[in-house]
Design a protein around this motif. Structure first.
Motif, mmCIF file in Angstrom:
data_model
loop_
_atom_site.group_PDB
_atom_site.id
_atom_site.type_symbol
_atom_site.label_atom_id
_atom_site.label_comp_id
_atom_site.label_asym_id
_atom_site.label_seq_id
_atom_site.Cartn_x
_atom_site.Cartn_y
_atom_site.Cartn_z
ATOM 1 N N ILE A 94 0.838 -1.209 0.000
ATOM 2 C CA ILE A 94 0.000 0.000 0.000
ATOM 3 C C ILE A 94 0.867 1.252 0.000
ATOM 4 O O ILE A 94 0.673 2.173 -0.792
ATOM 5 C CB ILE A 94 -0.940 -0.003 1.233
ATOM 6 N N ASN A 246 -3.952 -3.305 9.121
ATOM 7 C CA ASN A 246 -4.468 -1.955 8.970
ATOM 8 C C ASN A 246 -4.219 -1.550 7.530
ATOM 9 O O ASN A 246 -3.087 -1.393 7.106
ATOM 10 C CB ASN A 246 -3.756 -0.998 9.929
ATOM 11 N N LEU A 247 -5.304 -1.421 6.777
ATOM 12 C CA LEU A 247 -5.142 -1.102 5.366
ATOM 13 C C LEU A 247 -5.377 0.376 5.101
ATOM 14 O O LEU A 247 -5.402 0.808 3.956
ATOM 15 C CB LEU A 247 -6.094 -1.953 4.511
ATOM 16 N N ASN A 248 -5.562 1.162 6.176
ATOM 17 C CA ASN A 248 -5.820 2.580 6.000
ATOM 18 C C ASN A 248 -4.541 3.385 6.220
ATOM 19 O O ASN A 248 -4.052 3.490 7.339
ATOM 20 C CB ASN A 248 -6.892 3.030 6.999
ATOM 21 N N PRO A 249 -3.993 3.941 5.159
ATOM 22 C CA PRO A 249 -2.717 4.657 5.315
ATOM 23 C C PRO A 249 -2.860 5.994 6.023
ATOM 24 O O PRO A 249 -1.851 6.639 6.320
ATOM 25 C CB PRO A 249 -2.250 4.857 3.865
ATOM 26 N N PHE A 250 -4.089 6.447 6.267
ATOM 27 C CA PHE A 250 -4.267 7.762 6.885
ATOM 28 C C PHE A 250 -4.567 7.667 8.373
ATOM 29 O O PHE A 250 -4.713 8.671 9.041
ATOM 30 C CB PHE A 250 -5.381 8.542 6.179
ATOM 31 N N ASP A 251 -4.691 6.474 8.877
ATOM 32 C CA ASP A 251 -5.048 6.363 10.284
ATOM 33 C C ASP A 251 -4.346 5.173 10.925
ATOM 34 O O ASP A 251 -4.415 4.050 10.416
ATOM 35 C CB ASP A 251 -6.574 6.208 10.402
ATOM 36 N N MET A 254 0.923 0.939 10.996
ATOM 37 C CA MET A 254 0.802 0.029 9.868
ATOM 38 C C MET A 254 2.001 -0.908 9.870
ATOM 39 O O MET A 254 3.119 -0.486 10.141
ATOM 40 C CB MET A 254 0.804 0.860 8.593
#
Lengths: 307, 354
Positions: A94, A246-251, A254
């Motif tokens: 990601i 965790n696939l959300n790079p903004f929160d 990771m």
């Protein structure tokens, strides 16, 4: 025949002009140099084979397990076996993907500027010079810069996206340079033919120049991706390691393969941790090698024939 | 434009307006052209802006801390940015960074030149390409793996070398005998750095050596030179500046390498006296910053690390620009003969000519 020649030959002592053989010292020097050069090559090859052998022999067995590719390390302690690297692989991919999405357009447009628009101007020289600087920027400095902007100035959290931002600085010059080299190889005849048909410059670039150089550009992107995937320093500074998916790079934190290695390397005395370290290292090497290989294959099939 | 108001100088050709019409083929793509060229120019400008931003931001955030710093930033070896008053200096970091990189160069450059010569003039043609690909693979190994391998597998076999060197040259402070049985020493880090920069130096040297004009080489051989003499008289002088700049680029890499050094070097205890020996532990700019990322809690402390990062940025910048200047000034055969480099292309290897 030979006797007449010998008769005509002026008399000389045979030493001053002896071109037929090598003197002992010269032959010895030549042999020594050959030995040194072959030895240098062997010495250079040893660490490569040793590293590859170490990583493959110690890491391969976890990779054969389907869990490695499908599970995270959630709830798995260093003493326990099990879990996988799914979270770290996805994190690495990601972050690399976001980096590419930001860096590739800037790099390609920058290269187009250098080759098609700015050629020879002072501004282009300045751009070219800064690309050179960027090539030499150490990853820790890139990370520190993003830290300064993202966290100190803006007050955002440590997240995957910040890592991507710093990796952009490292990927940009690689892609830009290789694209530039490829665009330079596109023969001017192609451009002229396109202009002669009344095609505007921007369409010529997009429909003729870039497609001709496409293989080389993709090669550059692959090499750039391979470079940033193995970077560890930005991960250490800009995002925490998380064992969860965790696939959300903004929160949130990771996982990534380098930080997964870094996490378990302090507990190498414990077998499960050591296994995971080498398996993660092997996964990372495989990813990077795959990209390098792909780059090479694409390059082979798409070199521009300049004549 | 004086042509439009009719006051054109008399010596100007009369068909000037006609010429201008010829260029204007119609409005096709004018907007697109403007947009696209704008995009390209913006991207070029963006690259410049990014580099400028890096310098400016690092400087801006370092200055407040530097102002509060109570000890000499350049010459002090103390590093206590969290203290009251904060004291920090980069002398020790600078020393370790520079000495480890220089040792790495001393080891890597001769080997790299050897490998480059091997692939260009010694290896059989069939072998040359795979061989150089194999060396290039070294560059594909992520640095954290170098670090792990270096400390776990490589450091133990370096121990006899360290003992030998220190007993032979121990009278010099730089080679002083190691205290205890420490494996995470500067020397080990240097050797691993040497392995890491080897592919960079090799790749560039190979390109330069392969460009040596055939006439030079054949001339040397025709005069009866051995293969080594041909290389010494024709290839090496021709490629010297290229090798120098390749080494500088390698040096730039070594100066900034973070994780491998971080893993290998053991951090000296804060209370120990400073040890200049390369057989002791230490910290480089990069490893110090990465090691203490958790300490970035106050602006003052962060500023101290950013100041250190700024110095690293400036040093690598100087080294890399020196490399470029050398390349630009003394490209063998002048600029026109420079072979266009294709990324990912097979290196031009000549194979054995003797």
């Amino acid at each position: 025949m030979s006797s007449t020649l010998a008769a005509n030959r002026p008399a000389y002592d045979g030493k001053t002009l002896d071109l037929t053989g090598k003197s002992g010292a010269r032959a010895v020097k030549n042999t020594l140099a050959t030995i040194f050069i072959v030895l240098a090559f062997v010495i250079a090859l040893i660490p490569l084979l040793w590293i590859l052998w170490t990583v493959v022999s110690k890491g391969y067995h976890l990779l054969l397990d389907a869990n490695w590719w499908g599970q995270s390390q959630r709830g798995v302690t260093v003493r326990r076996e099990g879990g996988g690297a799914y979270h770290a692989i996805m994190g690495t991919l990601i972050m690399a993907l976001i980096t590419a999405v930001i860096a590739v357009p800037i790099a390609i447009l920058g290269a187009i500027y250098l080759v098609e628009y700015g050629k020879g101007t002072k501004a282009a020289k300045a751009v070219s010079f800064t690309v050179d600087i960027l090539t030499g920027v150490p990853s820790i400095v890139a990370a520190l810069f993003v830290y300064a902007v993202w966290i100190t100035v803006f007050g955002f959290n440590r997240v995957g996206f910040a890592v991507s931002l710093s990796l952009v600085l490292l990927m940009l010059p690689v892609v830009l340079r290789s694209t530039e080299e490829m665009l330079k190889l596109v023969p001017d005849e192609l451009r002229e033919a396109s202009y002669a048909l009344g095609v505007p410059k921007w369409k010529t670039i997009l429909k003729v120049v870039v497609p001709t150089a496409f293989g080389g550009i993709v090669t550059g992107v692959m090499l750039g991706l391979a470079r940033v995937m193995g970077e560890t320093a930005p991960l250490l500074i800009l995002v925490g390691y998380s064992k969860n998916i965790n696939l959300n790079p903004f929160d949130g934190f990771m996982g990534a393969l380098p930080t997964m290695i870094n996490q378990d390397r302090t507990e190498l005395a414990l077998q499960p941790a050591a296994d995971r370290v080498w398996a993660a290292a092997l996964t990372l090497i495989l990813l990077v090698l795959l990209l390098n290989l792909l780059a090479r294959v694409i390059a082979r099939f798409s070199t521009i024939k300049s004549k | 434009m004086s042509t439009t108001d009719g006051t054109a100088p008399p010596d100007r050709p009369a068909d000037d307006p006609a010429d201008r019409k010829k260029v204007e083929l119609g409005p096709v793509g004018h907007l697109g052209d403007r947009l696209f060229s704008g995009l390209a120019h913006t991207s070029g400008g963006l690259v410049v802006a990014i580099v400028a931003f890096v310098g400016i931001f690092l400087l801006a955030l370092a200055i407040p801390s530097l102002a509060k710093n109570e000890s000499s930033f350049l010459f002090s070896r103390i590093w206590e940015p969290g203290g009251n008053p904060p004291k920090f200096g980069i002398a020790a970091l600078f020393y370790t960074t520079v000495i480890s990189s220089i040792i790495a160069m001393v080891i890597a450059v001769p080997i790299a030149v050897g490998v480059a010569l091997f692939t260009t003039y010694y290896a059989p043609k069939r072998l040359a390409a795979p061989v150089s690909h194999a060396i290039d693979l070294l560059a594909a190994v992520p640095s954290i793996i170098y670090g792990l391998w270096g400390i776990l597998f490589f450091a133990p076999i370096l121990r006899p070398v360290i003992n030998g060197l220190s007993s032979a040259l121990g009278w010099l402070p730089v080679f002083e005998k190691p205290i205890g049985d420490n494996v995470g020493v500067v020397f080990t880090a240097s050797v691993v750095l040497a392995i890491m920069i080897l592919p960079v130096v090799t790749a560039i040297s190979r390109e330069i050596f392969a460009q040596t004009p055939v006439t030079h080489r054949e001339g040397a051989l025709a005069l009866g030179a051995t293969r080594w003499e041909m290389i010494r008289m024709a290839v090496l002088p021709y490629g010297r500046s290229g090798v120098v700049s390749a080494s500088m680029l390698g040096l730039g890499r070594a100066l900034g390498e973070t994780v491998a050094v971080l893993i290998i070097l053991s951090v000296p205890n804060g209370n120990d006296p400073w040890d200049p020996s390369i057989f002791a532990g230490g910290e480089t700019f990069a490893s110090k910053i990465a090691n203490n990322a958790a300490e970035f809690d106050s602006p003052e402390k962060t500023g101290a690390y950013i100041a250190a990062g700024l110095v690293l940025f400036v040093v690598t910048f100087l080294v890399n620009s020196a490399a470029r200047v050398i390349v630009a000034r003394s490209t063998p055969g002048g600029k026109r003969n420079r072979r266009i480099r294709r990324i990912g292309d097979k290196p031009k290897t000549e194979g054995a000519t003797v």
